[in-house]
Write an enzyme that holds these catalytic residues in place. Structure first.
Site, PDB file in Angstrom:
ATOM      1  N   ASP A 267      18.084  46.921  54.891  1.00  0.00           N
ATOM      2  CA  ASP A 267      17.119  47.078  53.625  1.00  0.00           C
ATOM      3  C   ASP A 267      16.197  48.255  53.541  1.00  0.00           C
ATOM      4  O   ASP A 267      15.206  48.016  53.275  1.00  0.00           O
ATOM      5  CB  ASP A 267      16.664  45.731  53.315  1.00  0.00           C
TER       6      ASP A 267
ATOM      7  N   SER B 201       7.008  45.016  48.296  1.00  0.00           N
ATOM      8  CA  SER B 201       8.114  45.623  49.079  1.00  0.00           C
ATOM      9  C   SER B 201       8.264  47.048  49.376  1.00  0.00           C
ATOM     10  O   SER B 201       7.832  47.910  48.364  1.00  0.00           O
ATOM     11  CB  SER B 201       9.275  45.143  48.124  1.00  0.00           C
TER      12      SER B 201
ATOM     13  N   HIS C 257      16.431  47.723  48.532  1.00  0.00           N
ATOM     14  CA  HIS C 257      16.214  46.942  47.096  1.00  0.00           C
ATOM     15  C   HIS C 257      15.323  47.516  46.152  1.00  0.00           C
ATOM     16  O   HIS C 257      15.143  47.274  45.002  1.00  0.00           O
ATOM     17  CB  HIS C 257      16.063  45.345  47.477  1.00  0.00           C
TER      18      HIS C 257
END
Length: 504
Positions: free
Chosen positions: A164, A240, A134
C-alpha cells in the site's frame, strides 16, 4: 593584589572556554554516533533520495518541564502535502421510465468523475513524495498542495498494492522534506506525531504514543505485507499517506489505516514503518517495481487451523517463532540446510516471534542478499546462511519489464478535445501493432482506444507500461492476467479483452 585577581579571572575564563570546547566536542561526537546509527539503518533510503544525514535534534520538553512537540511539528509540517485525485468510476443507472412501463429496466453505464483526498510526505528536495497506494489508485489526475499553498501536478512514479505504498514526483527543486528516522528503534510508549489532512483540514498535527508494533491482519487480504505500528494519535479519513514522526521530527511511518466501525477515529490507527515504506519507495524509484526477497518456505495457516483443527492451532500459538511446514519448489532455505519442523527464531540476530515479524524482517532485503537464519531444531539452536531469491526463483534483481515490447504495440495520448468528442474521460490510442506481438495475436489492431487496464484509467504510454510491468513482474505462481477495456472509434462497442502475460 590586582595581578592575582587578574590571574584568577583569566583562569576562570580559560576553564569556561575549555568546558565549552569539551561540551561541544562531546555533543558533536554523540551527534556523529547517532547520525551513523541512523544512516546504518536507513542509509539505503537516504542515498536513494539524496537526504542530508545530519539530522537536527529537537527538544522533547519545554523549559517549564512539560512535553513540548512544537519544534518537531514545525520541522515536519512543511514536508507533508495535501493530495487531491480525480478518478472516473463507472456507475450503473436504470432508466426509471423503462422500469415502470415494462421495458425491463434497461441499464446504462455512465462514467462519473470522483474526487478524492489524502496526504503525502516529501522525502527529497527534488520532489519525490511517498503516499499510500489506495490514495492514488485508479486516479486520472493527481495534484499536491504544499504547506505554503503552492500547487503542483504529480506523476505517479510507481505503486505497490501489496505494501500500500506509492511514489509520486513533482517538478522543482529545494522542496522541504522529512528526514528518515529509524522505525525499528521505536519503543512501545514512545511519543509520536501524526501529520496530515483529515477531512481536508490541511496541516493537522495530532499526538499519541506507540501502542504496539508489528500488528498484522488489520486490513483486507489485498495488502499482503502487514506489519503496522499501532498508535493512539487521532487519525481520520484524509490522513492516509501522511507522516508519522518521532519527537525529533524524523519520519518513522506512513499513516495508513484506522481501526473503526464508523470509518472515523475511535481509538487506534496504524502506520507502515518507514523501514518498509522507504525500501519500497526506493525500489519504485530505482527499478520501477518492488524487489521482494523470499526464503522459499511454507508455514502453517493459523486461521485455517483455527476453524478445522483448533487443537493444533492452539499448540502452534504457543510457539515463539515460525515453524517451517514445507518448502517452495525452489527454496534457498532448504538448500542452506533448514529442515521441515525447524522453528525460525531470528533473522540476522533479530528475534522472530511470529509470521508478521518474519515478513517484516525479510521486507528489508532484496534478492541476492544473504541473511543468517537461526532456528530451533528439537531443542538445539542452529544458524544457517541463506541467499534470498526473488519471486521468480533467482537471486537477480528484477528489472521492470519492457511493457511495450511485451504487448508488441505503441501508444499515443489523446487530447482533451479528442476525449470529449469520443465521450470518454481516459484513454490512449494504439498507433502501431507488431506482427508477432500479443496485441496482434489477440486481435487488437491499430486505432483501438484503451480506456482502462485492470480497471485503472490509462492516459499515456507511461500508464500502460506501469500497469503491465507490475503484472508481468509477479511471481511464477501468481496470476499475470490483464483486462483491457476499450473500443474502436467512432461508435464501436466497448470490448473487454483478457490477456495472459505468462503465455507471451
Amino acid at each position: 593584589m590586582k595581578a592575582n585577581n587578574t590571574k584568577r579571572v583569566l583562569g576562570i575564563i580559560l576553564i569556561a572556554v575549555l568546558s565549552s570546547v569539551i561540551t561541544l566536542f562531546g555533543y558533536d561526537q554523540i551527534n556523529k554516533k547517532r547520525s551513523r546509527a541512523v544512516s546504518g539503518n536507513v542509509g539505503e533510503y537516504v542515498s536513494s533520495f539524496g537526504q542530508d544525514k545530519n539530522v537536527v535534534l529537537t527538544n522533547l520538553t519545554a523549559s517549564q518541564g512539560y512535553f513540548d512537540f512544537t519544534e518537531a511539528a514545525e520541522k515536519a509540517v512543511h514536508g507533508v502535502v495535501h493530495v487531491k485525485t480525480k478518478a472516473v468510476r463507472e456507475q450503473v443507472v436504470i432508466d426509471p421510465f423503462d422500469f415502470f412501463f415494462g421495458f425491463g429496466g434497461r441499464q446504462q453505464i455512465i462514467p462519473r468523475e470522483q474526487v478524492g483526498f489524502g496526504s503525502g510526505v516529501i522525502v527529497s528536495k527534488d520532489g519525490y513524495i511517498i503516499t499510500n497506494n489506495h490514495v492514488v489508485e485508479g486516479a486520472t489526475e493527481v495534484s499536491v498542495t504544499l504547506n505554503d499553498e503552492r500547487e503542483f501536478t504529480a506523476k505517479v512514479v510507481g505503486a505497490d498494492a501489496q505494501s500500500d505504498i506509492a511514489l509520486l514526483k513533482i517538478d522543482g527543486d529545494n522542496f522541504p522534506y522529512l528526514s528518515f528516522g529509524n522505525s525499528d528503534a521505536l519503543r512501545v510508549g514512545e511519543w509520536v506525531l501524526a501529520i496530515g489532512n483529515p477531512f481536508n483540514l490541511t496541516s493537522t498535527v495530532t499526538a499519541g504514543i506507540v501502542s504496539a508494533k508489528n500488528r498484522t491482519n488489520i486490513v483486507g487480504e489485498n495488502m499482503g505485507l502487514q506489519s503496522f505500528i499501532q498508535i493512539d494519535a487521532a487519525v481520520n479519513p484524509g490522513n492516509s499517506g501522511g507522516a508519522l514522526v518521532n519527537t525529533k521530527g524524523e519520519l518513522v511511518g506512513i499513516n495508513t489505516a484506522i481501526y473503526s466501525e464508523t470509518g472515523n477515529f475511535t481509538g487506534y490507527a496504524f502506520a507502515i514503518p518507514i523501514s518498509i515504506a522507504g525500501k519500497v519507495a526506493a525500489d519504485l524509484k530505482e527499478y520501477g517495481i518492488v524487489q521482494r526477497a523470499v526464503l522459499g518456505i511454507q508455514v502453517p495457516n493459523i486461521e485455517y487451523l483455527k476453524r478445522y483443527d483448533p487443537k493444533r492451532a492452539s499448540e502452534l500459538a504457543k510457539i515463539q517463532g515460525v515453524m517451517v511446514e514445507d518448502f517452495s519448489d525452489r527454496s534457498p532455505a532448504k538448500a542452506a540446510g533448514i529442515e521441515k519442523g525447524d522453528i525460525i527464531k531470528a533473522i540476522n540476530n533479530v528475534p522472530i516471534r511470529n509470521f508478521g515479524e518474519l515478513q517484516y524482517q525479510l521486507s528489508k532485503y532484496r534478492p541476492g542478499d544473504k541473511v543468517k537464519v537461526t532456528v530451533d531444531r528439537k531443542g538445539s539452536e542452529k544458524t544457517f546462511t541463506v541467499e534470498l531469491i526473488n519471486m521468480q526463483g533467482s537471486t537477480e534483481i528484477i528489472k521492470r519489464p519492457d511493457a511495450l515490447k511485451i504487448l508488441g504495440a505503441t501508444f499515443k495520448a489523446l487530447s482533451d478535445e479528442q476525449k470529449r468528442r469520443l465521450g470518454i474521460s481516459s484513454g490512449v490510442e494504439v498507433t502501431d501493432v507488431t506482427k508477432d506481438g500479443i496485441f496482434n495475436k489477440e486481435g487488437i489492431k491499430k486505432g483501438f482506444i484503451i480506456m482502462r487496464i485492470n480497471n485503472s484509467p490509462v492516459n499515456n504510454e507511461d500508464d500502460v507500461a506501469r500497469i503491465v510491468a507490475s503484472v508481468a513482474a509477479r511471481g511464477v505462481d501468481e496470476d499475470k492476467v490483464i483486462l483491457i477495456a476499450g473500443f474502436y472509434p467512432p461508435n464501436g462497442r466497448t470490448q473487454y479483452i483478457a490477456i495472459d502475460l505468462s503465455k507471451k
